[in-house]
Design a protein around this motif. Structure first.
Motif, PDB file in Angstrom:
ATOM      1  N   THR A  38       0.769  -1.314   0.523  1.00 42.16           N
ATOM      2  CA  THR A  38      -0.126  -0.314   0.018  1.00 42.16           C
ATOM      3  C   THR A  38       0.820   1.609  -0.428  1.00 42.16           C
ATOM      4  O   THR A  38       0.257   3.003  -1.149  1.00 42.16           O
ATOM      5  CB  THR A  38      -0.569  -0.192   0.947  1.00 42.16           C
ATOM      6  OG1 THR A  38      -1.715  -0.574   1.527  1.00 42.16           O
ATOM      7  CG2 THR A  38      -1.646   0.826   1.757  1.00 42.16           C
ATOM      8  N   GLU A  39       2.178   1.383   0.914  1.00 40.56           N
ATOM      9  CA  GLU A  39       3.005   1.910   0.789  1.00 40.56           C
ATOM     10  C   GLU A  39       3.622   2.701  -0.269  1.00 40.56           C
ATOM     11  O   GLU A  39       3.516   4.630  -0.845  1.00 40.56           O
ATOM     12  CB  GLU A  39       3.706   2.407   1.674  1.00 40.56           C
ATOM     13  CG  GLU A  39       3.395   2.258   3.188  1.00 40.56           C
ATOM     14  CD  GLU A  39       3.165   0.295   3.412  1.00 40.56           C
ATOM     15  OE1 GLU A  39       3.155  -0.216   2.913  1.00 40.56           O
ATOM     16  OE2 GLU A  39       2.470   0.188   4.647  1.00 40.56           O
ATOM     17  N   ILE A  42       0.697   4.192  -2.617  1.00 42.46           N
ATOM     18  CA  ILE A  42      -0.046   5.801  -2.422  1.00 42.46           C
ATOM     19  C   ILE A  42       1.193   6.900  -2.593  1.00 42.46           C
ATOM     20  O   ILE A  42       0.872   7.599  -3.103  1.00 42.46           O
ATOM     21  CB  ILE A  42       0.378   6.117  -0.914  1.00 42.46           C
ATOM     22  CG1 ILE A  42      -1.429   5.218  -0.130  1.00 42.46           C
ATOM     23  CG2 ILE A  42       0.224   7.571  -0.026  1.00 42.46           C
ATOM     24  CD1 ILE A  42      -1.224   5.239   1.022  1.00 42.46           C
ATOM     25  N   THR A  51      -3.836  13.570  -3.607  1.00 42.05           N
ATOM     26  CA  THR A  51      -4.263  12.519  -2.863  1.00 42.05           C
ATOM     27  C   THR A  51      -5.298  12.605  -2.154  1.00 42.05           C
ATOM     28  O   THR A  51      -6.167  11.761  -1.607  1.00 42.05           O
ATOM     29  CB  THR A  51      -3.672  11.374  -3.065  1.00 42.05           C
ATOM     30  OG1 THR A  51      -1.980  11.594  -1.491  1.00 42.05           O
ATOM     31  CG2 THR A  51      -2.438  10.648  -3.544  1.00 42.05           C
ATOM     32  N   ILE A  82      -7.891   2.690  -1.161  1.00 46.69           N
ATOM     33  CA  ILE A  82      -6.615   2.985  -0.700  1.00 46.69           C
ATOM     34  C   ILE A  82      -6.772   4.208  -1.536  1.00 46.69           C
ATOM     35  O   ILE A  82      -6.510   5.369  -0.366  1.00 46.69           O
ATOM     36  CB  ILE A  82      -6.001   2.387  -2.007  1.00 46.69           C
ATOM     37  CG1 ILE A  82      -5.380   1.046  -0.877  1.00 46.69           C
ATOM     38  CG2 ILE A  82      -4.336   3.996  -1.830  1.00 46.69           C
ATOM     39  CD1 ILE A  82      -4.420   0.585  -1.803  1.00 46.69           C
ATOM     40  N   LEU A  86      -7.711   8.264   1.641  1.00 43.31           N
ATOM     41  CA  LEU A  86      -6.282   9.130   1.267  1.00 43.31           C
ATOM     42  C   LEU A  86      -7.072  10.213   1.414  1.00 43.31           C
ATOM     43  O   LEU A  86      -6.252  11.694   1.605  1.00 43.31           O
ATOM     44  CB  LEU A  86      -5.527   9.059   0.330  1.00 43.31           C
ATOM     45  CG  LEU A  86      -4.589   7.881   0.250  1.00 43.31           C
ATOM     46  CD1 LEU A  86      -3.805   8.150  -1.304  1.00 43.31           C
ATOM     47  CD2 LEU A  86      -3.551   7.977   1.503  1.00 43.31           C
TER      48      LEU A  86
END
Length: 327
Positions: A38-39, A42, A51, A82, A86
């Protein structure tokens, strides 16, 4: 990186623009992409779109950015989750929403700052006061009170409302305890009476921007003093004669904005503000008049650290700024 999606139809794009969860979305079938942490995703998304901010309005640049966000969200449900998670700040123009109804908008789950405007009425009190003050025009189809009351906005700390003709204090009743920053501008059903009731419940409010055609009475100052001890930033728009000595002691930054329509307008009385005030801003746009200061000198307290007097006459702009003013 390849996304396996069909070309999205208009209805699908419209649905995603208002944050609805995509249905029957093809998942990304590339294992490498599907298993990206996920990091990393992003960071990738951050190079494509903003985002943490989404905006529904007339601006072409923001429209293009939202289309890019929609395409990312259509890739797969994981990416959609995701991207939506954000978003911490949203800006909605009621004029641009389907049928002008907020019910078509689903707010992001982690939203912290929310702007709602209706650009049809944003400046109407200046351009056409009759429209703004005629109760017949307060009947709106936005259903903003029901939307604010029923939607999950538990993380919203900052709320800015502009030109919302049907907004009442009831719409904010679920948000009183959590708001720290509130702006209500050109919302004619927020009266001095309803504002008094709201201030008694806004225990954690730190910043307030408000306008009305009425006086900001000493009663309201007393309510702030008693019920909103954390309120330290106060901005008043288009208020009339202001007695600085009535400012609540909790307020250390005070901004007053005026559009002076007639002759012989006095800005302040000569009584000094409380000695807790640290910043004073006076902003005015002169139409057919000149402002007058009190004949007696205003004695500012020794706590003042910043004084700003800004006057605009037509296209001419004059400013006096004393960032370290010593009286």
């Amino acid at each position: 990186m390849q996304r396996y999606i069909n070309n999205p139809g208009f209805s699908q794009l419209r649905s995603l623009a208002f944050n609805n969860t995509p249905k029957n979305t093809n998942r990304c079938k590339t294992d490498i992409v599907q298993n990206l942490p996920t990091e990393i995703l992003i960071q990738i998304f951050g190079n494509i779109i903003s985002t943490n901010f989404m905006r529904i309005c007339d601006d072409d640049e923001f429209f293009i950015r939202e289309m890019e966000r929609i395409l990312i969200r259509l890739t797969c449900k994981r990416w959609n989750h995701i991207v939506i998670s954000l978003i911490s700040h949203a800006h909605y123009d009621i004029r641009k929403i389907k049928k002008h109804k907020l019910e078509y908008v689903v707010p992001p789950p982690t939203l912290k700052s929310l702007n709602i405007i209706d650009s049809r009425y944003l400046y109407v009190n200046i351009c056409d006061p009759h429209i703004f003050y005629d109760p017949y025009n307060w009947i709106s189809e936005s259903e903003i009170n029901e939307w604010l009351y029923n939607k999950d906005l538990k993380y919203v700390k900052k709320l800015y409302l502009y030109g919302c003709m049907d907004l009442t204090a009831d719409g904010l009743s679920n948000l009183f305890d959590q708001l720290v920053d509130l702006s209500i501008v050109n919302c004619p059903q927020i009266t001095e009476k309803s504002l008094s009731l709201m201030l008694k419940k806004l225990k954690n409010l730190e910043s307030l921007t408000i306008n009305t055609d009425k006086f900001f009475s000493s009663k309201l100052h007393e309510i702030i003093e008693a019920f909103s001890p954390k309120l330290c930033n106060l901005k008043l728009i288009n208020f009339q004669l202001m007695d600085l000595c009535c400012l609540p002691k909790s307020v250390n930054s005070f901004i007053i904005c005026l559009q002076i329509p007639t002759y012989d307008n006095q800005i302040f009385t000569s009584t000094p503000p409380p000695n807790t005030l640290k910043r004073l801003d006076f902003l005015t746009h002169l139409t057919v008049s000149y402002p007058s200061l009190p004949r007696d000198t205003i004695k500012l307290p020794s706590t003042i650290e910043y004084l700003n007097i800004s006057v605009k006459i037509g296209s001419t702009h004059s400013r006096i700024t004393l960032p370290f003013f010593t009286p």
